[in-house]
Motif scaffolding. Structure first.
Motif, short mmCIF file in Angstrom:
data_model
loop_
_atom_site.label_atom_id
_atom_site.label_comp_id
_atom_site.label_asym_id
_atom_site.label_seq_id
_atom_site.Cartn_x
_atom_site.Cartn_y
_atom_site.Cartn_z
N LEU A 127 35.18 -32.34 49.18
CA LEU A 127 34.46 -31.35 48.40
C LEU A 127 35.43 -30.69 47.44
N VAL A 128 34.99 -30.43 46.21
CA VAL A 128 35.72 -29.56 45.31
C VAL A 128 34.78 -28.48 44.80
N VAL A 129 35.23 -27.24 44.92
CA VAL A 129 34.55 -26.09 44.31
C VAL A 129 35.48 -25.56 43.24
N HIS A 130 35.06 -25.59 41.99
CA HIS A 130 35.94 -25.22 40.88
C HIS A 130 35.19 -24.31 39.91
N ASP A 131 35.83 -23.21 39.53
CA ASP A 131 35.26 -22.27 38.57
C ASP A 131 33.93 -21.72 39.08
N LEU A 132 34.00 -21.02 40.22
CA LEU A 132 32.84 -20.38 40.82
C LEU A 132 32.99 -18.88 40.74
N VAL A 133 31.92 -18.19 40.32
CA VAL A 133 31.89 -16.73 40.28
C VAL A 133 30.88 -16.26 41.32
N GLU A 134 31.34 -15.41 42.26
CA GLU A 134 30.46 -14.86 43.29
C GLU A 134 30.44 -13.34 43.15
N ASP A 135 29.26 -12.81 42.89
CA ASP A 135 29.07 -11.39 42.60
C ASP A 135 28.16 -10.80 43.67
N GLY A 176 39.99 -21.76 41.60
CA GLY A 176 39.42 -20.96 40.52
C GLY A 176 38.14 -20.26 40.92
N VAL A 177 38.18 -19.52 42.05
CA VAL A 177 37.02 -18.78 42.54
C VAL A 177 37.23 -17.30 42.29
N CYS A 178 36.26 -16.66 41.61
CA CYS A 178 36.30 -15.22 41.33
C CYS A 178 35.24 -14.51 42.16
N MET A 179 35.63 -13.41 42.82
CA MET A 179 34.70 -12.67 43.66
C MET A 179 34.77 -11.18 43.37
N LYS A 180 33.62 -10.53 43.54
CA LYS A 180 33.53 -9.08 43.40
C LYS A 180 32.48 -8.56 44.37
N ASP A 181 32.81 -7.47 45.08
CA ASP A 181 31.89 -6.87 46.05
C ASP A 181 31.42 -7.89 47.09
N VAL A 182 32.37 -8.68 47.58
CA VAL A 182 32.10 -9.66 48.63
C VAL A 182 32.77 -9.15 49.91
N PRO A 183 32.01 -8.73 50.93
CA PRO A 183 32.62 -8.13 52.13
C PRO A 183 33.55 -9.06 52.89
N ILE A 184 33.26 -10.39 52.88
CA ILE A 184 34.12 -11.34 53.57
C ILE A 184 34.45 -12.46 52.59
N PRO A 185 35.51 -12.30 51.80
CA PRO A 185 35.83 -13.31 50.79
C PRO A 185 36.11 -14.69 51.38
N ILE A 186 36.73 -14.74 52.57
CA ILE A 186 37.06 -16.03 53.20
C ILE A 186 36.63 -15.97 54.66
#
Length: 492
Positions: free
Chosen positions: A328-336, A361-371
């Motif tokens: 799997l590749v996840v590339h250039d994902l924005v999670e808001d 290249g994953v961007c996150m904001k207001d994510v309580p559990i990023p990983i």
């Protein structure tokens, strides 16, 4: 008439060059050369019979037969086009439809294809049913003791339940395209009941009852399936399920449930592939009431590229991993404001191998559990931070996971766990930043962690326990200008 060439799409075509070279940048992925889909010519064009606002009496005027007849008579390589027509506000209302090989369902801009709320039209034929037996679709029941969660959908099909609104079964090169909308009306009261599809699902949750809701789109043995630009809203259950398929593309899909944010839509996953390979989800927007994407067991060679996620449970693998997930590749994902960011979930009742997974290249904001990389799944929205001590022999085993160029603008918890010393989780971290994270927010168990320059600001050494092996300098990620600036934009 459908607009087949719009200026707004031209940057996508240019950006496709990134997709074709991703193998060199980020490793294994969809092995196909995926390009922006093309909309075929129409074999037939249908105008709506229903106009104005959706009304109670319209349930007696379903378009099912008319649309199905057009699909059945269309030549492969062509489309059944649903037009707005001359009405200022026209729409179609249908029960279950079945796609045919090579045929595209094309929904024009400003056209909505609504799903019926009559459970009788969705009822799955049950060969054991007797005259007068009640239907199961639109109802719930206690879960039998010997009834694993992962077999629920199969058993429902055998014993009665709901057909999807759109089925693709043993049909190759099917398309569902256009700038129009398919709306499953999960918010609407089921005909003959005093509750909606979503209300029934939520009521069943505390006791883990079985409940029977239709999915929006379900594909099986559907090689070459394409979803393109279409809007998928308010599904009563999962939006898109794809099984036993080699080659599935979702490009520019806009998925939003619930559209009315005052409502609650349980178990409305966005896109769920299972037992399939060569999958690409690109340039899509997903805002829903469960996993934005949930990769089920038996999936390999999948690319998730240039996507935006909003409400939902994040970029998930699991919870079923018995047959494995790989490449799997996840590339250039924005999670808001998803509840989790990068999420791998399973447990000893439904686990298996997951390996060669790249998140870059994953961007996150207001994510309580990023990983959250967890063998502790308890059927909840988020995983607990300690082993629930379930018993079972289906062991989650996570290897070859790469986290590179990961950035969360807001603090949150990190869970990276293996089940035990025989099944350790292996993760490489490079340039991973969770702004404001504290040692108390890091939960590590039975891990082999490798940190490569420029490292990570996650306090791994402070949080590590004797079951964790840490290799690398562990230095904080290089302070930099916010790499996610400008990427958090409203849902489209």
């Amino acid at each position: 008439m459908f607009q087949r060439d719009r200026a707004v799409l031209r940057p996508w075509t240019v950006a496709c060059g990134l997709m074709l070279t991703m193998g060199a940048v980020a490793g294994a992925q969809d092995t196909r050369q995926v390009v922006e889909p093309k909309i075929p010519s129409a074999c037939v064009k249908l105008e709506p019979h229903l106009k104005g606002a959706l009304r109670e009496q319209d349930e007696e005027k379903l378009d099912t037969e008319r649309i199905q007849k057009a699909i059945d008579g269309c030549k492969p390589g062509m489309a059944v086009e649903l037009l707005r027509g001359t009405a200022a506000s026209g729409y179609f209302l249908t029960g279950p439809l079945e796609m045919r090989e090579g045929v595209t369902l094309l929904i024009d801009k400003d056209v909505t294809l609504y799903g019926s709320r009559d459970p009788k039209v969705y009822e799955t034929p049950n060969p054991d049913a007797k005259p007068g037996d009640p239907i199961k679709c639109g109802t719930s029941m206690p879960r039998p003791a010997a009834f694993p969660v992962q077999l629920a959908a199969t058993a429902a099909a055998r014993r009665g339940g709901c057909r999807p609104l759109i089925t693709i079964n043993d049909a190759k090169n099917v398309g569902i395209m256009g700038d129009g909308t398919i709306d499953g009306r999960g918010y609407a009261k089921i005909l003959g009941k005093d509750y909606s599809w979503w209300q029934m699902a939520r009521k069943a949750q505390p006791t883990d009852d079985l409940y029977f809701n239709p999915r929006l789109i379900q594909a099986n043995h559907a090689d070459g399936l394409v979803l393109y630009r279409v809007h998928l809203n308010n599904s009563p259950n999962f939006h898109v399920g794809v099984n036993n398929t080699n080659g599935f593309t979702a490009w520019g899909v806009h998925l939003q449930t619930p559209t009315d944010k005052s409502l609650d839509a349980r178990n409305t996953d966005g896109i769920d592939p299972g037992t399939s390979q060569n999958i690409t989800v690109a340039y899509s927007w997903i805002d829903n009431g469960d996993d934005n994407i949930a990769i089920k067991q038996g999936v390999s060679h999948m690319s998730v590229i240039h996507d935006h996620f909003y409400s939902g449970h994040g970029m998930s693998i699991g919870s079923e991993t018995v047959l494995g997930q790989s490449y799997l590749v996840v590339h250039d994902l924005v999670e808001d404001h998803t509840s989790s960011g990068i999420r791998i979930k399973s447990n000893v009742k439904r686990g298996g191998p997951a390996h060669d997974l790249i998140y870059k290249g994953v961007c996150m904001k207001d994510v309580p559990i990023p990983i959250a990389i967890s063998p502790y799944y308890t059927n909840q929205t988020v995983e607990p931070f300690e082993d629930p001590k379930y018993t079972g022999d289906k062991i989650p085993d996570y290897k070859g996971i790469t986290l590179q160029d990961i950035y969360s603008e807001t603090p949150g918890d990190v869970l990276i766990a293996g089940l035990n010393d025989e099944h350790r989780t292996q993760v490489m971290l490079q340039n991973v930043t969770i702004k404001g994270i504290k040692p108390s927010q890091v939960h590590l168990f039975y891990d082999d962690l490798t940190v490569r320059s420029p490292g990570t600001n996650i306090p791994l050494r402070e949080s590590a326990n004797p079951t964790v092996k840490l290799v690398g300098d562990g230095e904080k990620a290089v302070e930099q200008v916010d790499p996610c600036a400008g990427k958090f934009v409203p849902m489209q």
